[in-house]
Design a protein around this motif. Sequence first.
Motif, PDB file in Angstrom:
ATOM      1  N   THR A   1       2.559 -46.896   3.959  1.00  0.00           N
ATOM      2  CA  THR A   1       3.119 -48.266   3.940  1.00  0.00           C
ATOM      3  C   THR A   1       4.147 -48.609   4.790  1.00  0.00           C
ATOM      4  N   PHE A   2       5.060 -47.849   4.762  1.00  0.00           N
ATOM      5  CA  PHE A   2       6.424 -48.217   5.864  1.00  0.00           C
ATOM      6  C   PHE A   2       5.912 -47.996   7.112  1.00  0.00           C
ATOM      7  N   LEU A   3       5.156 -47.076   7.598  1.00  0.00           N
ATOM      8  CA  LEU A   3       4.866 -46.934   8.985  1.00  0.00           C
ATOM      9  C   LEU A   3       3.766 -47.943   9.298  1.00  0.00           C
ATOM     10  N   SER A   4       2.948 -48.470   8.628  1.00  0.00           N
ATOM     11  CA  SER A   4       1.843 -49.252   8.770  1.00  0.00           C
ATOM     12  C   SER A   4       2.485 -50.675   8.946  1.00  0.00           C
ATOM     13  N   GLY A   5       3.493 -50.983   7.967  1.00  0.00           N
ATOM     14  CA  GLY A   5       4.292 -52.215   8.052  1.00  0.00           C
ATOM     15  C   GLY A   5       5.080 -52.208   9.528  1.00  0.00           C
ATOM     16  N   PHE A   6       5.752 -51.241   9.786  1.00  0.00           N
ATOM     17  CA  PHE A   6       6.691 -51.075  10.975  1.00  0.00           C
ATOM     18  C   PHE A   6       5.476 -51.381  12.327  1.00  0.00           C
ATOM     19  N   PHE A   7       4.260 -50.817  11.916  1.00  0.00           N
ATOM     20  CA  PHE A   7       3.410 -50.978  13.160  1.00  0.00           C
ATOM     21  C   PHE A   7       2.769 -52.366  13.550  1.00  0.00           C
ATOM     22  N   LEU A   8       2.494 -52.854  12.200  1.00  0.00           N
ATOM     23  CA  LEU A   8       2.158 -54.561  12.258  1.00  0.00           C
ATOM     24  C   LEU A   8       3.090 -55.273  12.976  1.00  0.00           C
ATOM     25  N   ASN A   9       4.674 -55.017  12.675  1.00  0.00           N
ATOM     26  CA  ASN A   9       5.617 -55.850  13.138  1.00  0.00           C
ATOM     27  C   ASN A   9       5.691 -55.838  14.608  1.00  0.00           C
ATOM     28  N   LEU A  10       5.243 -54.886  15.239  1.00  0.00           N
ATOM     29  CA  LEU A  10       5.283 -54.883  16.644  1.00  0.00           C
ATOM     30  C   LEU A  10       4.399 -55.741  17.189  1.00  0.00           C
ATOM     31  N   PHE A  11       3.434 -56.227  16.565  1.00  0.00           N
ATOM     32  CA  PHE A  11       2.512 -57.375  17.187  1.00  0.00           C
ATOM     33  C   PHE A  11       2.489 -58.681  16.705  1.00  0.00           C
ATOM     34  N   ASP A  12       1.848 -59.665  17.359  1.00  0.00           N
ATOM     35  CA  ASP A  12       1.905 -61.007  16.741  1.00  0.00           C
ATOM     36  C   ASP A  12       1.257 -60.964  15.625  1.00  0.00           C
ATOM     37  N   LYS A  13       1.649 -61.719  14.714  1.00  0.00           N
ATOM     38  CA  LYS A  13       0.970 -61.750  13.256  1.00  0.00           C
ATOM     39  C   LYS A  13      -0.529 -62.128  13.352  1.00  0.00           C
ATOM     40  N   ASN A  14      -0.984 -63.009  14.271  1.00  0.00           N
ATOM     41  CA  ASN A  14      -2.407 -63.622  14.613  1.00  0.00           C
ATOM     42  C   ASN A  14      -3.298 -62.402  15.428  1.00  0.00           C
ATOM     43  N   ASP A  15      -2.683 -61.415  15.824  1.00  0.00           N
ATOM     44  CA  ASP A  15      -3.173 -60.321  16.464  1.00  0.00           C
ATOM     45  C   ASP A  15      -4.143 -59.425  15.658  1.00  0.00           C
ATOM     46  N   ALA A  16      -5.499 -59.382  15.968  1.00  0.00           N
ATOM     47  CA  ALA A  16      -6.309 -58.443  15.095  1.00  0.00           C
ATOM     48  C   ALA A  16      -6.415 -56.918  15.682  1.00  0.00           C
ATOM     49  N   TYR A  17      -5.701 -56.812  16.731  1.00  0.00           N
ATOM     50  CA  TYR A  17      -6.103 -55.477  17.172  1.00  0.00           C
ATOM     51  C   TYR A  17      -5.202 -54.470  16.454  1.00  0.00           C
ATOM     52  N   PRO A  18      -3.687 -54.468  15.911  1.00  0.00           N
ATOM     53  CA  PRO A  18      -3.270 -53.598  15.209  1.00  0.00           C
ATOM     54  C   PRO A  18      -4.018 -53.338  13.952  1.00  0.00           C
ATOM     55  N   TYR A  19      -4.760 -54.159  13.178  1.00  0.00           N
ATOM     56  CA  TYR A  19      -5.287 -54.145  11.927  1.00  0.00           C
ATOM     57  C   TYR A  19      -6.552 -53.279  12.257  1.00  0.00           C
ATOM     58  N   GLN A  20      -7.415 -53.426  13.324  1.00  0.00           N
ATOM     59  CA  GLN A  20      -8.304 -52.501  13.698  1.00  0.00           C
ATOM     60  C   GLN A  20      -7.971 -51.224  14.001  1.00  0.00           C
ATOM     61  N   ILE A  21      -6.840 -50.771  14.805  1.00  0.00           N
ATOM     62  CA  ILE A  21      -6.361 -49.405  14.817  1.00  0.00           C
ATOM     63  C   ILE A  21      -6.040 -48.800  13.540  1.00  0.00           C
ATOM     64  N   LEU A  22      -5.542 -49.619  12.455  1.00  0.00           N
ATOM     65  CA  LEU A  22      -5.240 -48.914  11.078  1.00  0.00           C
ATOM     66  C   LEU A  22      -6.465 -48.440  10.426  1.00  0.00           C
ATOM     67  N   ILE A  23      -7.520 -49.568  10.508  1.00  0.00           N
ATOM     68  CA  ILE A  23      -8.774 -49.202   9.948  1.00  0.00           C
ATOM     69  C   ILE A  23      -9.486 -47.992  10.493  1.00  0.00           C
ATOM     70  N   ILE A  24      -9.544 -47.595  11.941  1.00  0.00           N
ATOM     71  CA  ILE A  24     -10.038 -46.504  12.234  1.00  0.00           C
ATOM     72  C   ILE A  24      -9.200 -45.408  12.003  1.00  0.00           C
ATOM     73  N   LEU A  25      -8.206 -45.406  11.926  1.00  0.00           N
ATOM     74  CA  LEU A  25      -7.184 -44.181  11.136  1.00  0.00           C
ATOM     75  C   LEU A  25      -7.350 -44.107   9.730  1.00  0.00           C
ATOM     76  N   GLY A  26      -7.652 -45.067   9.237  1.00  0.00           N
ATOM     77  CA  GLY A  26      -7.895 -45.027   7.775  1.00  0.00           C
ATOM     78  C   GLY A  26      -9.387 -44.306   7.372  1.00  0.00           C
ATOM     79  N   PHE A  27     -10.212 -44.574   8.475  1.00  0.00           N
ATOM     80  CA  PHE A  27     -11.346 -43.861   8.108  1.00  0.00           C
ATOM     81  C   PHE A  27     -11.471 -42.508   8.566  1.00  0.00           C
ATOM     82  N   ILE A  28     -10.513 -41.892   9.493  1.00  0.00           N
ATOM     83  CA  ILE A  28     -10.382 -40.619   9.830  1.00  0.00           C
ATOM     84  C   ILE A  28      -9.813 -39.932   8.534  1.00  0.00           C
ATOM     85  N   PHE A  29      -8.850 -40.581   7.799  1.00  0.00           N
ATOM     86  CA  PHE A  29      -8.489 -39.930   6.621  1.00  0.00           C
ATOM     87  C   PHE A  29      -9.452 -39.975   5.674  1.00  0.00           C
ATOM     88  N   ALA A  30     -10.101 -40.835   5.577  1.00  0.00           N
ATOM     89  CA  ALA A  30     -11.295 -40.892   4.576  1.00  0.00           C
ATOM     90  C   ALA A  30     -12.358 -39.747   4.901  1.00  0.00           C
TER      91      ALA A  30
END
Length: 412
Positions: free
Chosen positions: A154-183
């Motif tokens: 949660t901490f790392l994800s929150g830090f990562f998201l705050n590096l981008f504009d809140k309206n940008d979909a790109y960081p969420y898409q990166i996290l979704i891909i990483l999440g599926f790898i863990f799945a």
Amino acid sequence: MSYTKNEKLSFYNGIASTASTNMVNGYIPLFAISVLGATNTQMGLITSLPSIIGMLAVIPGAILLNRVQSKKNFAALSTLATRFLFMLILFIPFLSQTHAAWILVILIALLNFPGSLSNLSWQSMIGDLIPSERRGNFFSSRNRYNTIAALAVTFLSGFFLNLFDKNDAYPYQILIILGFIFAIFEVWYLFKHKEDSTKKENNEQASEHSKKFSMEVFSYKPYVMFLICALLFNFAAQMGWSIFSIYHIKEANATAMWFSLFSVTNQLAQIISIKWWANAADRWGNTMVLFVAAAGMATAPVLTILSANLIYLTLINLWIGLFVSGTNLLLFNQLLKATPDADRTNYIANYTFLLAIVGFIAPQTGVYLLNLLGMNHAMTIVSAARFIAAFSFLFVAIKINKRQSVEAIQLP
């Protein structure tokens, strides 16, 4: 301390599962509103619709689970299906803005069908694999490791998201891909569990009459007592879900970073307290200690509305986390304790079915109270309802202790 192979695999599975789900789940509201432009109606449906879909899955899921040869395989495949559907969120930002938010609503609801099957089969499987005398220690350790993983992710994800504009979909898409790898690792560790063939054969013989979903479970008194208390508590707890989010966003003006801090402090408190709850349950009894944990959670709404200061709210989330760890651990322990080994799947299925109904009605009730009475009155009612639910656990604990005392006196 030595662990069996299944316990170690379950720890690894839990950590992978936590990483997979926590990378994005906590930020779905921000993704829906900031990226997809979701309305309040759509946000309400994201909260409520999954419960209805989950409810539709429970009965056929229980029937199917009673017929399958391996609960482990059933749990692994349903988990994989759930994580795959979640990964499809990756493509939603490419759709038209007019339809994107509605597609998210539908997808979040649909993935709860295999998600409910996954949860039901895992609970039934783990109840078979872990002996009752080891469950307190096992679940406290597993929950602690999961919470540590959740805190870090949660901490790392929150830090990562705050590096981008809140309206940008790109960081969420990166996290979704990483999440599926863990799945993938989550499912792999599930497959590696070793089922007890002897116990499985005994359970099949003992529950041959229950190959169909049965309502006979409601004649088993320990289960009915647990069911009443648990459903009352879940209703009271879930009434506040939407209200808390609305308060944090509209009253306190919390940003993504503050949401991350709320979650991290809550998880930190869970890590600190989880072992204490397990030891306390062994010493004073699961039901009695569950009353204390539930009563602690009842303080959350009234304490929250005392101030909109974000530092104060962070400290309140730290306080709430101390009791969340207890209720999560003790409720599940109580469920396993209140269900017989031979037909556990049907008992858990009935509980999950009723819980899904509660999950749909309770958040809507909370929002209705908010619109009708305002924030302060709604939060106060939620706290009162939670206290009533907590005292139901105390009533059951006193009744159990009284019965045990009578039985001890009657012994020759």
